[in-house]
Design a protein around this motif. Structure first.
Motif, PDB file in Angstrom:
ATOM      1  N   PRO A   1      -3.680   6.976  -6.461  1.00  0.00           N
ATOM      2  CA  PRO A   1      -3.646   5.748  -5.653  1.00  0.00           C
ATOM      3  C   PRO A   1      -4.988   5.428  -4.990  1.00  0.00           C
ATOM      4  CG  PRO A   1      -2.502   7.511  -4.524  1.00  0.00           C
ATOM      5  CD  PRO A   1      -2.954   8.073  -5.833  1.00  0.00           C
TER       6      PRO A   1
ATOM      7  N   ARG B   1       1.064   4.152  -2.867  1.00  0.00           N
ATOM      8  CA  ARG B   1       0.704   5.552  -2.550  1.00  0.00           C
ATOM      9  C   ARG B   1       1.797   6.504  -3.021  1.00  0.00           C
ATOM     10  NH1 ARG B   1      -3.918   5.332   0.404  1.00  0.00           N
ATOM     11  NH2 ARG B   1      -4.054   3.754   2.033  1.00  0.00           N
TER      12      ARG B   1
ATOM     13  N   SER C   1       0.841  -1.206   0.000  1.00  0.00           N
ATOM     14  CA  SER C   1       0.000   0.000   0.000  1.00  0.00           C
ATOM     15  C   SER C   1       0.872   1.251   0.000  1.00  0.00           C
ATOM     16  CB  SER C   1      -0.900  -0.041   1.237  1.00  0.00           C
ATOM     17  OG  SER C   1      -1.587   1.154   1.369  1.00  0.00           O
TER      18      SER C   1
END
Ligand code: SF4
Length: 476
Positions: free
Chosen positions: A176, A170, A166
């Motif tokens: 994102p 990002r 993640s």
């Protein structure tokens, strides 16, 4: 890996991996799921052993007639409009691909997952030539963003947690994900990669099989990224080891059933594509140029070596590493080469030399599970033992190992001394673990055994003592 790249220190990397609890959780989750899914689907296939024998026979036949099938494949691939190139070494193959990219004026290439590309050092060669490389397999995309190498041949990002992925997305993606769910994160990668797919000058893929009677290249993926990599760009370059040949599409069907079940525990992958030559008149899409780079890089040496020839059957399914107790403790990066696990222990000495990869050959318990699950019945433990024999004969073992083995040979040749030594060792271990039943730290050469876990203390006299006592009891 190119010959110029030093192989990282296996022992030091293994130690680091063993201390990483998150890594252990990630490995257990992925390989545990892979093992149970494979067992379930193989259990539903009563003829699995028949198919396995057939897969082995197909590959053995091709390996025994490699020259014939190479000529047939080349002839049919050329007839379909493809350009066929040969590369003897990893460097030659990487240089060839870079030259093809430069001749096409490419600034950006997309690449679908190919372990051969890693083997020949293609990511590095493209970077050196100033060509942008975009990995399009989702896991390879993660690994590229992290600046790492794949840690498994089927699940390259097996070592990464959701939180780590993640964070990478990002930072790297323009739009994102919001929620940290697998679906939202996959959608984020899809948005990011779609632009790259449509703007790439060249698509580079590997090959799961090279079909001799049609000159076709077969790729399998679950994400459709091979198709998106190879269809929109002007040029498609395939890099493939010469052992990927099979006689016909009918043989491919047998091999695909074995490959997919062993690799992912599914009946089929979502996408199976046969690429045959460039775009033809009337085709709506497809590349204008289609190049196939056939790579030797040690394969003909393996062909000539009866102790290694069986390894040319390998279809890169990854089942052996999923079932390997060593891989399941340390993961793929510790191995240092392109291919981890049992198949890596056999292949890495071929590519990088035995002297530099001797530790990999030693990192095997010889439990034989890898051979049991191998869909083409490669006797991996035997091949690993073969490397160990060579290592011993060539005097590559360190003095400590040679001395230890020499001491054991001496004791084994003197039974009384041997019994005394085992009894003394057993007694010492029982004394050391008398409180907790476990030993937290062994001294001297035994320290490695307890560096990352306790050792259970023996709870009975040595086997030889018990055997002698029973013999005594059973006497009339
Ligand atoms: S050695 Fe066998 S199990 Fe391992 S990757 Fe190759 S085909 Fe699969």
């Amino acid at each position: 890996m190119s010959a110029a790249t030093p192989l990282p220190d296996f022992k030091q990397r293994s130690g680091t991996a063993l201390s990483d609890r998150l890594l252990k959780v990630a490995i257990d989750r992925t390989t545990g799921t892979a093992r149970s899914k494979r067992a379930a689907i193989v259990g539903l296939w009563p003829d699995f052993e028949v198919a396995r024998a057939r897969g082995k026979a197909i590959k053995d036949h091709v390996v025994a007639n490699l020259g014939h099938y190479l000529v047939e494949f080349e002839r049919n691939a050329r007839a379909s409009g493809a350009k066929v190139h040969y590369a003897q070494t990893a460097d030659e193959a990487a240089d060839l691909v870079v030259r093809l990219c430069q001749e096409a004026g490419a600034r950006s290439v997309t690449r679908s997952k190919s372990m051969l590309g890693e083997e020949i050092g293609l990511p590095h060669a493209l970077a050196e030539a100033g060509i942008e490389r975009v990995e399009t397999d989702l896991a390879e995309h993660i690994v590229q963003l992290a600046g790492e190498r794949p840690s498994h041949i089927i699940w390259p990002a097996l070592h990464k947690t959701r939180e780590q992925i993640s964070e990478l997305f990002r930072v790297a993606h323009q739009d994102p994900h919001g929620e940290e769910t697998p679906e939202a994160m996959a959608a984020s990668a899809r948005r990011h990669l779609r632009v790259k797919f449509l703007n790439a000058d060249i698509g580079i893929s590997g090959a799961n099989f090279l079909v001799a009677d049609s000159g076709s290249v077969c790729t399998v993926t679950n994400e459709g990224n091979a198709e998106m990599t190879t269809t929109p760009p002007r040029v498609h370059i395939v890099t493939a080891g010469i052992e990927k040949l099979i006689p016909s599409a009918a043989h491919a069907a047998t091999m695909l059933r074995l490959l997919v079940r062993s690799a992912t525990g599914a009946a089929l992958t979502q996408y199976t594509t046969f690429h045959t030559g460039p775009r033809r008149e009337g085709d709506l899409d497809g590349p204008q140029e289609f190049h196939i780079v056939l790579v030797d890089n040690g394969r003909t040496r393996m062909l000539a070596d009866p102790a290694l020839r069986d390894m040319l059957r390998c279809i890169r399914c990854g089942a052996c590493m999923n079932h390997c107790p060593v891989f399941n403790q340390i993961g793929g990066h510790a191995y240092g080469g392109t291919y981890p696990g049992p198949m890596g222990a056999v292949l890495t000495p071929v590519f990088d030399g035995l002297e530099r990869s001797r530790d990999l050959v030693g990192a095997c318990t010889l439990n034989g599970r890898c051979r049991e699950v191998c869909p083409v019945d490669i006797p991996l433990p035997t091949l690993i033992k073969g490397w160990r024999d060579r290592s011993w004969r060539e005097g590559l073992e360190p003095l400590s190992v040679r001395t230890g083995v020499g001491a054991w040979v001496f004791l084994a040749a003197h039974p009384r001394l041997y019994r005394l030594a085992t009894r003394t060792a057993n007694l010492a271990l029982r004394l050391m673990g008398r409180k907790a039943g476990r030993i937290a730290r062994l001294p001297l050469a035994g320290a490695g055994w307890t560096a990352h876990r306790d050792m259970p203390a023996p709870d009975a006299p040595s086997f030889l003592s018990q055997h002698a006592a029973r013999k005594q009891e059973s006497r009339p």
